[in-house]
Design a protein around this motif. Structure first.
Motif, PDB file in Angstrom:
ATOM      1  N   UNK A  26       0.845  -1.193   0.000  1.00 35.64           N
ATOM      2  CA  UNK A  26       0.000   0.000   0.000  1.00 35.64           C
ATOM      3  C   UNK A  26       0.879   1.242   0.000  1.00 35.64           C
ATOM      4  N   UNK A  27       0.616   2.157  -0.933  1.00 28.58           N
ATOM      5  CA  UNK A  27       1.442   3.348  -1.134  1.00 28.58           C
ATOM      6  C   UNK A  27       0.747   4.574  -0.560  1.00 28.58           C
ATOM      7  N   UNK A  28       1.502   5.390   0.179  1.00 30.90           N
ATOM      8  CA  UNK A  28       1.023   6.683   0.670  1.00 30.90           C
ATOM      9  C   UNK A  28       1.920   7.773   0.106  1.00 30.90           C
ATOM     10  N   UNK A  29       1.325   8.728  -0.596  1.00 36.35           N
ATOM     11  CA  UNK A  29       2.084   9.834  -1.170  1.00 36.35           C
ATOM     12  C   UNK A  29       2.137  10.990  -0.182  1.00 36.35           C
ATOM     13  N   UNK A  30       3.309  11.618  -0.081  1.00 36.27           N
ATOM     14  CA  UNK A  30       3.477  12.721   0.850  1.00 36.27           C
ATOM     15  C   UNK A  30       4.555  13.661   0.327  1.00 36.27           C
ATOM     16  N   UNK A  31       4.512  14.907   0.754  1.00 36.23           N
ATOM     17  CA  UNK A  31       5.515  15.874   0.322  1.00 36.23           C
ATOM     18  C   UNK A  31       6.730  15.907   1.231  1.00 36.23           C
ATOM     19  N   UNK A  32       6.687  15.195   2.342  1.00 34.08           N
ATOM     20  CA  UNK A  32       7.822  15.173   3.263  1.00 34.08           C
ATOM     21  C   UNK A  32       8.747  14.013   2.921  1.00 34.08           C
ATOM     22  N   UNK A  33      10.049  14.202   3.204  1.00 32.19           N
ATOM     23  CA  UNK A  33      11.030  13.145   3.003  1.00 32.19           C
ATOM     24  C   UNK A  33      11.869  12.963   4.256  1.00 32.19           C
ATOM     25  N   UNK A  34      12.235  11.707   4.555  1.00 31.98           N
ATOM     26  CA  UNK A  34      13.137  11.381   5.646  1.00 31.98           C
ATOM     27  C   UNK A  34      12.724  12.044   6.960  1.00 31.98           C
ATOM     28  N   UNK A  35      11.417  12.090   7.227  1.00 27.31           N
ATOM     29  CA  UNK A  35      10.931  12.668   8.468  1.00 27.31           C
ATOM     30  C   UNK A  35      10.463  11.532   9.364  1.00 27.31           C
ATOM     31  N   UNK A  36      11.201  11.252  10.446  1.00 27.75           N
ATOM     32  CA  UNK A  36      10.928  10.032  11.203  1.00 27.75           C
ATOM     33  C   UNK A  36       9.619  10.071  11.968  1.00 27.75           C
ATOM     34  N   UNK A  37       9.042  11.272  12.178  1.00 26.77           N
ATOM     35  CA  UNK A  37       7.752  11.335  12.870  1.00 26.77           C
ATOM     36  C   UNK A  37       6.692  10.569  12.101  1.00 26.77           C
ATOM     37  N   UNK A  38       6.809  10.560  10.782  1.00 31.51           N
ATOM     38  CA  UNK A  38       5.815   9.837  10.006  1.00 31.51           C
ATOM     39  C   UNK A  38       6.371   8.540   9.422  1.00 31.51           C
ATOM     40  N   UNK A  39       7.673   8.466   9.193  1.00 23.96           N
ATOM     41  CA  UNK A  39       8.214   7.249   8.586  1.00 23.96           C
ATOM     42  C   UNK A  39       8.147   6.064   9.528  1.00 23.96           C
ATOM     43  N   UNK A  40       8.129   6.301  10.832  1.00 26.60           N
ATOM     44  CA  UNK A  40       8.031   5.182  11.764  1.00 26.60           C
ATOM     45  C   UNK A  40       6.702   4.453  11.650  1.00 26.60           C
ATOM     46  N   UNK A  41       5.733   5.080  11.000  1.00 26.95           N
ATOM     47  CA  UNK A  41       4.429   4.450  10.819  1.00 26.95           C
ATOM     48  C   UNK A  41       4.376   3.594   9.549  1.00 26.95           C
ATOM     49  N   UNK A  42       5.474   3.529   8.809  1.00 27.78           N
ATOM     50  CA  UNK A  42       5.497   2.813   7.538  1.00 27.78           C
ATOM     51  C   UNK A  42       6.552   1.716   7.559  1.00 27.78           C
ATOM     52  N   UNK A  43       6.333   0.709   6.715  1.00 24.91           N
ATOM     53  CA  UNK A  43       7.293  -0.383   6.615  1.00 24.91           C
ATOM     54  C   UNK A  43       8.493  -0.006   5.756  1.00 24.91           C
ATOM     55  N   UNK A  44       8.248   0.826   4.755  1.00 28.23           N
ATOM     56  CA  UNK A  44       9.311   1.232   3.841  1.00 28.23           C
ATOM     57  C   UNK A  44       9.131   2.698   3.473  1.00 28.23           C
ATOM     58  N   UNK A  45      10.230   3.326   3.085  1.00 25.06           N
ATOM     59  CA  UNK A  45      10.196   4.704   2.605  1.00 25.06           C
ATOM     60  C   UNK A  45      11.032   4.771   1.332  1.00 25.06           C
ATOM     61  N   UNK A  46      10.446   5.322   0.276  1.00 22.75           N
ATOM     62  CA  UNK A  46      11.177   5.550  -0.961  1.00 22.75           C
ATOM     63  C   UNK A  46      11.795   6.935  -0.878  1.00 22.75           C
ATOM     64  N   UNK A  47      13.104   7.020  -0.915  1.00 18.71           N
ATOM     65  CA  UNK A  47      13.762   8.299  -0.719  1.00 18.71           C
ATOM     66  C   UNK A  47      15.076   8.316  -1.495  1.00 18.71           C
TER      67      UNK A  47
END
Length: 538
Positions: A411-432
């Motif tokens: 499941x993909x979530x699009x966002x304008x933030x990158x490498x922000x751990x406040x939200x990345x901890x809620x995801x299994x993977x981050x494309x960056x």
């Protein structure tokens, strides 16, 4: 998490300080300067407080200078505000001799009474490392890039030994120290301006209305519309030919390519790869390309129990078809990545045993790890193109299809933030991805995967490996190049085996500009000064 919160607070503070005004008339701006498109609203004007975005990539080079700068070819440090330097035999003491007569910017809110000197260097760096510094906690008190490289623990003392001399004493040798002082984050502020703000009780203005020695000063900021920079007449390298630079940061209305073609913009940063044929066929524009010191990668949240098993990460790595991504997203302009380090790095491990695309192997590893088909995972994906990834959304969709082939629903979530751990901890993977700040391999490995970087929030894989960190430390201490290469190769081998991240591609940085503009520069490190830009015709 603090980095995200800090960014929001800084952005709110910036909005509160500026009135809403109409953007300038393009014809008037073009007669005295140029308009730059393709960037988004910044969260701060202080690059020390961020790790990416418009401020770090472009604005910092216009507003500020650094002690050192980087040669774009050799990647070696060159004189900047420091005209020369010496290093002690034990590698612990660095003495910098500063240029004389360098003027700070004059603005409606600050008039300097003295030129740049060693007090400004001490002020700028002690803010980052000393918790009792009056400006340390301003704007959130987090310095993610410096925290990620353990800068505070590296520095024993910073001292002015003469008005034109400053000495840094380190706790241990560090071969990357000079290169780190040449990065876009190591900017020099005015101590005198800081004292003025301290007396007025307006400390937050240091980051919102900055004062540096760069070729331009901040004149106007209208959130989500424009940033206007004006020429610094007293610039020590000579005043810029351009009176002003306007950054079009509008988040609504006409797209950037349409603005370029209609001549609402003069420069477009990082056009999407699919737009390149349109641009190259147009007689009014010139396309520049720079092989970048960058990498696009997929980071695993190793704190997730399912992804804590390296075999699961290896399986996902083997399931991703990088050749397909290169053909469909980069249109042949990128290079397949086998490491965080790009092939042009002197420490690149050409003998890497990293897993490549192998669907059968991927399925076998998942089965051996006890993962049954039907598993669901989540991935955070930035919306905006970057030099290392011209279309993150399309890249994510291709990875989604690849993982479906091994029984993982993504499941993909699009966002304008990158490498922000406040939200990345809620995801299994981050494309960056990452754009290097200097040519030292430490600049890729330490900020992205070290244990210090995990604490700072830049290591969004949440991966901490003491053997890996120890190799980085050994590499930073030795003066033997072949030994440093060996340590970095071993560090890359650990990444290949443990797979906290999946390197995807190294991108080419493109920039297009109207042919009337000359003097535009490109750098493998992303940041570039506009001090030499001129217009040959109206």
């Amino acid at each position: 998490m603090n980095v995200f919160s800090r960014c929001l607070l800084a952005c709110w503070g910036l909005v509160s300080l500026v009135g809403c005004q109409e953007p300038p008339q393009d014809s008037n701006t073009r007669s005295r300067g140029f308009i730059y498109c393709g960037q988004k609203t910044p969260t701060t004007f202080n690059p020390q407080l961020t790790d990416s975005g418009l401020t770090a990539d472009t604005l910092a080079a216009q507003l500020f200078d650094r002690l050192l700068q980087l040669d774009p070819v050799s990647h070696q440090p060159l004189p900047g505000l420091a005209r020369s330097w010496e290093v002690s035999d034990d590698g612990l003491v660095y003495t910098f001799h500063l240029r004389s007569g360098v003027e700070f910017q004059r603005t409606p809110w600050f008039t300097p009474t003295r030129p740049f000197n060693a007090q400004d260097v001490v002020f700028s760096f002690k803010r980052i490392i000393e918790p009792n510094h009056p400006f340390y906690k301003v704007s959130g008190g987090r310095y993610p890039w410096f925290e990620s490289i353990g800068f505070r623990h590296l520095i024993d003392d910073i001292r002015m030994t003469a008005p034109d001399t400053v000495t840094f004493t380190l706790n241990r040798p560090d071969n990357a120290f000079l290169s780190n002082l040449a990065t876009t984050y190591a900017v020099i502020y005015s101590q005198e301006y800081g004292q003025q703000l301290l007396k007025a009780g307006q400390l937050d203005l240091l980051d919102m209305k900055p004062i540096g020695t760069g070729p331009f000063y901040l004149d106007e900021y209208v959130p989500n519309d424009l940033i206007r920079l004006k020429r610094h007449w007293g610039y020590w390298r000579g005043a810029s030919p351009m009176e002003q630079v306007v950054f079009d940061i509008a988040s609504h209305g006409t797209g950037d390519l349409a603005k370029l073609l209609s001549k609402e913009c003069d420069v477009l940063s990082s056009p999407v790869a699919s737009q390149l044929p349109v641009i190259t066929d147009h007689p009014d524009f010139e396309l520049l390309a720079q092989t970048g010191m960058n990498v696009a990668f997929l980071a695993f949240n190793t704190d997730n129990p399912s992804l804590a098993n390296p075999e699961v990460r290896q399986a996902i790595n083997a399931a991703i078809n990088r050749d397909n991504i290169l053909n469909s997203v980069y249109y042949g302009t990128g290079t397949k990545a086998k490491s965080l380090l790009p092939p042009m790095s002197w420490a690149y491990n050409h003998g890497s045993q990293a897993l490549d695309y192998d669907l059968t192997l991927a399925k076998q590893k998942l089965k051996h790890a006890g993962i049954e088909p039907g598993m669901t995972m989540t991935m955070l994906v930035p919306m905006d193109p970057r030099p290392y990834n011209p279309s993150p959304k399309k890249t994510a969709e291709l990875i989604q299809s690849d993982l479906a082939a091994i029984g993982i629903k993504l499941n993909i979530t699009l966002d304008r933030q990158e490498r922000i751990s406040a939200i990345t901890n809620n995801y299994d993977m981050v494309l960056t991805g990452w754009i290097a700040d200097n040519g030292d391999p430490d600049n890729f490995l330490r900020p992205l995967l070290s244990c210090d970087a995990k604490q700072a929030g830049l290591n969004i894989a949440n991966w901490c490996n003491l053997s890996f960190d120890n190799l980085l430390e050994l590499a930073s201490r030795t003066n033997q190049l072949d030994q440093r290469v060996s340590y970095y190769h071993h560090a890359q081998n650990i990444i290949d085996e443990q797979v906290p991240i999946v390197p995807l591609a190294h991108g080419v940085h493109f920039q297009v500009h109207h042919r009337s503009l000359g003097g535009l520069q490109m750098s493998p490190f992303g940041t570039r000064s506009f001090s030499s830009v001129y217009r040959s015709e109206k």
